[in-house]
Design a protein around this motif. Structure first.
Motif, PDB file in Angstrom:
ATOM      1  N   ALA A  10       0.752  -1.556   0.015  1.00 28.17           N
ATOM      2  CA  ALA A  10       0.283   0.305   0.173  1.00 28.17           C
ATOM      3  C   ALA A  10       0.838   1.046  -0.004  1.00 28.17           C
ATOM      4  CB  ALA A  10      -1.011  -0.084   1.305  1.00 28.17           C
ATOM      5  N   ILE A  11       2.265   1.482   0.639  1.00 28.02           N
ATOM      6  CA  ILE A  11       2.876   2.540   0.637  1.00 28.02           C
ATOM      7  C   ILE A  11       3.869   2.675  -0.304  1.00 28.02           C
ATOM      8  CG2 ILE A  11       2.379   2.421   3.120  1.00 28.02           C
ATOM      9  CD1 ILE A  11       5.197   1.497   2.603  1.00 28.02           C
ATOM     10  N   ALA A  12       4.357   1.704  -1.600  1.00 27.23           N
ATOM     11  CA  ALA A  12       5.118   1.964  -2.015  1.00 27.23           C
ATOM     12  C   ALA A  12       5.411   2.650  -2.820  1.00 27.23           C
ATOM     13  CB  ALA A  12       4.835   0.507  -3.415  1.00 27.23           C
ATOM     14  N   PRO A  13       3.789   3.600  -3.214  1.00 29.13           N
ATOM     15  CA  PRO A  13       4.314   4.966  -3.924  1.00 29.13           C
ATOM     16  C   PRO A  13       4.840   6.096  -2.739  1.00 29.13           C
ATOM     17  CG  PRO A  13       2.188   3.739  -4.411  1.00 29.13           C
ATOM     18  CD  PRO A  13       2.818   3.411  -2.904  1.00 29.13           C
ATOM     19  N   PHE A  14       4.610   5.858  -1.654  1.00 29.78           N
ATOM     20  CA  PHE A  14       6.032   7.031  -0.984  1.00 29.78           C
ATOM     21  C   PHE A  14       6.627   6.534  -0.679  1.00 29.78           C
ATOM     22  CE2 PHE A  14       0.920   6.213  -0.073  1.00 29.78           C
ATOM     23  CZ  PHE A  14       0.731   7.516  -1.129  1.00 29.78           C
ATOM     24  N   TYR A  15       7.595   5.455  -1.003  1.00 25.88           N
ATOM     25  CA  TYR A  15       8.636   4.546  -0.201  1.00 25.88           C
ATOM     26  C   TYR A  15      10.060   5.577  -0.425  1.00 25.88           C
ATOM     27  CZ  TYR A  15      12.115   1.520   1.595  1.00 25.88           C
ATOM     28  OH  TYR A  15      12.993   0.966   2.311  1.00 25.88           O
ATOM     29  N   ASP A  16      10.148   6.015  -1.367  1.00 27.04           N
ATOM     30  CA  ASP A  16      11.085   7.100  -1.652  1.00 27.04           C
ATOM     31  C   ASP A  16      11.154   8.141  -1.527  1.00 27.04           C
ATOM     32  OD1 ASP A  16      12.569   4.490  -3.254  1.00 27.04           O
ATOM     33  OD2 ASP A  16      11.627   4.946  -5.185  1.00 27.04           O
ATOM     34  N   LEU A  17      10.026   8.792  -0.476  1.00 29.07           N
ATOM     35  CA  LEU A  17      10.279   9.849  -0.115  1.00 29.07           C
ATOM     36  C   LEU A  17      10.994  10.085   1.180  1.00 29.07           C
ATOM     37  CD1 LEU A  17       6.692  10.844  -0.342  1.00 29.07           C
ATOM     38  CD2 LEU A  17       8.257  11.910  -1.660  1.00 29.07           C
ATOM     39  N   ASP A  18      11.413   9.172   1.601  1.00 30.44           N
ATOM     40  CA  ASP A  18      11.950   8.728   3.265  1.00 30.44           C
ATOM     41  C   ASP A  18      13.418   8.568   2.282  1.00 30.44           C
ATOM     42  OD1 ASP A  18      10.876   8.283   5.609  1.00 30.44           O
ATOM     43  OD2 ASP A  18      10.014   6.545   4.971  1.00 30.44           O
ATOM     44  N   PHE A  19      13.726   8.309   1.139  1.00 24.23           N
ATOM     45  CA  PHE A  19      14.964   7.665   0.949  1.00 24.23           C
ATOM     46  C   PHE A  19      15.935   8.747  -0.198  1.00 24.23           C
ATOM     47  CE2 PHE A  19      13.069   4.068   2.975  1.00 24.23           C
ATOM     48  CZ  PHE A  19      14.537   4.054   4.102  1.00 24.23           C
ATOM     49  N   GLU A  20      14.862   9.497  -0.692  1.00 23.53           N
ATOM     50  CA  GLU A  20      14.894  10.118  -1.920  1.00 23.53           C
ATOM     51  C   GLU A  20      16.532  11.005  -1.497  1.00 23.53           C
ATOM     52  OE1 GLU A  20      12.743  12.842  -2.558  1.00 23.53           O
ATOM     53  OE2 GLU A  20      12.434  14.421  -0.438  1.00 23.53           O
ATOM     54  N   ASP A  21      17.287  11.075  -0.698  1.00 22.37           N
ATOM     55  CA  ASP A  21      18.557  12.014  -0.905  1.00 22.37           C
ATOM     56  C   ASP A  21      19.678  10.535  -0.199  1.00 22.37           C
ATOM     57  OD1 ASP A  21      17.855  14.325  -2.044  1.00 22.37           O
ATOM     58  OD2 ASP A  21      17.795  14.969  -0.328  1.00 22.37           O
ATOM     59  N   TYR A  22      19.252   9.611  -0.420  1.00 21.56           N
ATOM     60  CA  TYR A  22      20.188   8.247   0.727  1.00 21.56           C
ATOM     61  C   TYR A  22      20.808   8.170  -0.123  1.00 21.56           C
ATOM     62  CZ  TYR A  22      20.828   5.623   4.640  1.00 21.56           C
ATOM     63  OH  TYR A  22      21.808   4.878   5.469  1.00 21.56           O
ATOM     64  N   TYR A  23      22.102   8.081  -0.737  1.00 24.38           N
ATOM     65  CA  TYR A  23      22.471   7.640  -1.322  1.00 24.38           C
ATOM     66  C   TYR A  23      23.851   6.542  -0.823  1.00 24.38           C
ATOM     67  CZ  TYR A  23      19.410   9.428  -5.000  1.00 24.38           C
ATOM     68  OH  TYR A  23      18.439   9.282  -5.485  1.00 24.38           O
ATOM     69  N   ASP A  24      24.559   6.927   0.777  1.00 24.07           N
ATOM     70  CA  ASP A  24      25.612   6.970   0.917  1.00 24.07           C
ATOM     71  C   ASP A  24      25.990   5.800   0.886  1.00 24.07           C
ATOM     72  OD1 ASP A  24      25.444   9.670   1.729  1.00 24.07           O
ATOM     73  OD2 ASP A  24      25.435   8.663   4.070  1.00 24.07           O
ATOM     74  N   ASP A  25      24.914   4.198   1.076  1.00 19.76           N
ATOM     75  CA  ASP A  25      24.919   3.343   1.080  1.00 19.76           C
ATOM     76  C   ASP A  25      25.793   2.640  -0.547  1.00 19.76           C
ATOM     77  OD1 ASP A  25      22.873   3.520   0.527  1.00 19.76           O
ATOM     78  OD2 ASP A  25      22.661   1.647   1.149  1.00 19.76           O
ATOM     79  N   VAL A  26      25.356   3.585  -1.645  1.00 18.49           N
ATOM     80  CA  VAL A  26      25.775   2.820  -3.285  1.00 18.49           C
ATOM     81  C   VAL A  26      26.755   3.015  -3.242  1.00 18.49           C
ATOM     82  CG1 VAL A  26      24.930   3.356  -5.400  1.00 18.49           C
ATOM     83  CG2 VAL A  26      23.247   3.104  -3.601  1.00 18.49           C
ATOM     84  N   SER A  27      27.768   3.799  -2.776  1.00 20.57           N
ATOM     85  CA  SER A  27      29.253   4.095  -3.073  1.00 20.57           C
ATOM     86  C   SER A  27      29.617   3.075  -1.615  1.00 20.57           C
ATOM     87  CB  SER A  27      29.826   5.085  -2.533  1.00 20.57           C
ATOM     88  OG  SER A  27      29.206   5.758  -1.223  1.00 20.57           O
ATOM     89  N   PHE A  28      29.635   2.416  -1.274  1.00 19.50           N
ATOM     90  CA  PHE A  28      30.095   1.340  -0.117  1.00 19.50           C
ATOM     91  C   PHE A  28      30.239   0.015  -0.416  1.00 19.50           C
ATOM     92  CE2 PHE A  28      29.337  -2.320   3.007  1.00 19.50           C
ATOM     93  CZ  PHE A  28      30.674  -1.860   3.943  1.00 19.50           C
ATOM     94  N   TYR A  29      28.890  -0.396  -1.004  1.00 23.86           N
ATOM     95  CA  TYR A  29      28.569  -1.733  -2.800  1.00 23.86           C
ATOM     96  C   TYR A  29      29.934  -1.204  -3.503  1.00 23.86           C
ATOM     97  CZ  TYR A  29      24.967  -2.652   0.974  1.00 23.86           C
ATOM     98  OH  TYR A  29      23.930  -2.258   2.121  1.00 23.86           O
TER      99      TYR A  29
END
Length: 260
Positions: A10-29
């Motif tokens: 039900a909340i899939a459309p809103f999920y990315d609002l929590d993490f729209e500026d969160y990319y720190d772990d991408v560079s880690f991986y």
């Protein structure tokens, strides 16, 4: 974990609002892939927040999630670009009959597993898909004293952000801990205000497990994996009592230790 009544549909459309500026772990991986190889398997890939940018950076990524609505968002995010394969499945049971240099469960994915048995099964799935000399990453919230406080907590407003067509959405959260079971009951409310003033609320509730470093190490050992490092952030800072996150790296027990 079952695919029925998944709380994130039900909340899939809103999920990315929590993490729209969160990319720190991408560079880690990405850094880990430079050491171990360019094939990546992500369990709990959700809307593709991690999987899509890794694929865009040239890695060969397979994302697995139990929730079809979340995977639809990931497909739209990836578009027609190549490099990402998405599969619907349960991390406790799925067998892709492939092995990967890097196997990840980002941002608390294993904490959504309902039982300790589910967690053990998930670690066995990770081990089954991990290539020799590869590395698995389990990223979870570090245990906090609030996790062991059973007293009722107030409803907290987390944020208000712009929404489609000039409206806005507000997220509020309530948390009740069950320390005897190492479980938190979490409820998210998304209050969506349309531009014309219409208001609707979308609510979902789920459990979130508190997991210690020792539990990850033990479950890994049962699956034939050993813990080779634990970090408190995505800058490879050693895990400590004051860390916000607990990022555990595991390898097959007979693999040589990694160079970091």
């Amino acid at each position: 974990m079952t695919t029925e009544h998944d709380p994130f549909s039900a909340i899939a459309p809103f999920y990315d609002l929590d993490f729209e500026d969160y990319y720190d772990d991408v560079s880690f991986y990405r850094t880990l892939a430079e050491y171990h190889g360019d094939t990546v398997l992500e369990f709990g890939c959700g809307t593709g927040r991690v999987a899509v940018p890794l694929a865009q950076q040239g890695l060969r990524v397979t994302g697995v999630d139990i929730n079809a609505a979340m995977l639809e968002v990931a497909k739209r995010r990836m578009g027609s670009r190549r490099g990402l394969t998405l599969k619907r499945g349960d991390m406790c049971r799925i067998d892709l009959r492939q092995q990967f240099a890097l196997v990840t469960v980002p941002l608390g994915g294993v904490q959504h597993l309902a039982t300790v048995d589910d967690f053990v099964h998930a670690m066995a799935t990770i081990a089954r898909h991990l290539a020799p000399e590869g590395v698995a990453v389990v990223d979870i919230e570090a245990p906090h004293r609030d996790d062991y406080d059973p007293t009722p907590q107030p409803l907290v407003e987390h944020w208000t952000k712009p929404w489609a067509d000039g409206g806005q959405v507000t997220k509020s959260v309530s948390v009740e801990s069950r320390p005897s079971e190492s479980i938190k009951d979490i409820t998210w409310h998304f209050d969506v205000a349309a531009k014309n003033g219409a208001l609707r609320r979308v609510t979902t509730s789920f459990t979130f497990r508190t997991i210690t470093l020792g539990e990850v190490t033990l479950a890994g050992r049962l699956a034939g994996l050993r813990t080779v490092a634990a970090f408190g952030d995505y800058e490879f800072t050693p895990f400590s009592d004051f860390s916000e996150r607990m990022i555990i790296l595991l390898q097959h027990a007979d693999d040589p230790l990694p160079p970091y």
